[in-house]
Write a protein that holds these residues in place. Sequence first.
Motif, short mmCIF file in Angstrom:
data_model
loop_
_atom_site.label_atom_id
_atom_site.label_comp_id
_atom_site.label_asym_id
_atom_site.label_seq_id
_atom_site.Cartn_x
_atom_site.Cartn_y
_atom_site.Cartn_z
N UNK A 66 141.03 62.29 -20.76
CA UNK A 66 139.64 62.57 -20.40
C UNK A 66 139.65 63.17 -19.01
N UNK A 67 138.80 64.16 -18.80
CA UNK A 67 138.81 64.81 -17.49
C UNK A 67 137.73 65.86 -17.38
N UNK A 68 137.99 66.89 -16.60
CA UNK A 68 137.01 67.92 -16.31
C UNK A 68 137.58 69.30 -16.61
N UNK A 69 136.79 70.12 -17.28
CA UNK A 69 137.19 71.49 -17.59
C UNK A 69 135.96 72.38 -17.61
N UNK A 70 136.04 73.51 -16.94
CA UNK A 70 134.96 74.49 -16.92
C UNK A 70 133.63 73.86 -16.53
N UNK A 71 133.69 72.96 -15.55
CA UNK A 71 132.47 72.38 -15.01
C UNK A 71 131.83 71.29 -15.83
N UNK A 72 132.53 70.74 -16.81
CA UNK A 72 131.94 69.65 -17.61
C UNK A 72 132.98 68.58 -17.87
#
Length: 288
Positions: A66-72
Amino acid sequence: MQAIIQRALGGPEVLELVEVDPPEPGPGEVLVRVRAAGVNPADWKARSGRVEGLGEPPFRVGYEFSGEAEGRDVYGLWLTRWGAYAEYVAAPREALAPKPPSLDHVHAAALPTAALTAWQGLADAGLSAGQRVLIHAAAGGVGHLAVQIAKHLGAYVIGTARAENHDFLRALGADELIDYTAVDFTEHVAEVDVVYDLVGGSYGSRSLRVLAEGGILLDAQGNDATADPRYRRFYVRASGEDLAQIGDLVEAGRLRVEVAEVLPLSAAAKAHALSESGHVRGKLVLTP
């Protein structure tokens, strides 16, 4: 970035925390900043050389995150390009789904593999309302989610688990529980429509004895019943679409994931040793 690699096959001690370059996303992939990574039996099986197709070490470990990608905020499972035990991972967009808003990254990272295995497996077996399902290792990472998903589908749920986990499983909706350390489940249950084997080995042939006519033995671990026509082998599939549906169940209060322990990335070896013990209730999670 920091990442866990292994330069040889072997025990937990072969896992090393090193500095490496972040991965370069390929076509259709995005770079995910990993906030948490789930630990699964497949991880230590790969580490010890029990997973085919990975080639020779060195290679990286872990495939749910789980994490962050392209601002989401996103969560996902990527089975082809391992390396989730790290600060960054490259993953295809179609393998990702929005992180359920009610979950932190730790609990979201604990979901993809186990929830998809439960969701897809029970769907492949055609489990439906009114049927009886027996789930082996019901308190484990996949098992406790399979209990909840089977109840969501309207099934009567029977689980095998140690006595100390029975109250936990009843709270998740299990209708009937069997302490496999005290009794032989084949003498306490019968006429089951679906057996979901999350243990493997001799549990396969033994489970055949409790199936109803037309029943299905679903095997996610590798058991000894492969020659029987009721046997069906299951392998999890990466799917952002399925993860989105799982997220809807979470947000509706129909599905919750149990996190047994959260460890730093540097304690990956300890996490593997705990997972290999076979006595973890729920999931283990690593945080970079």
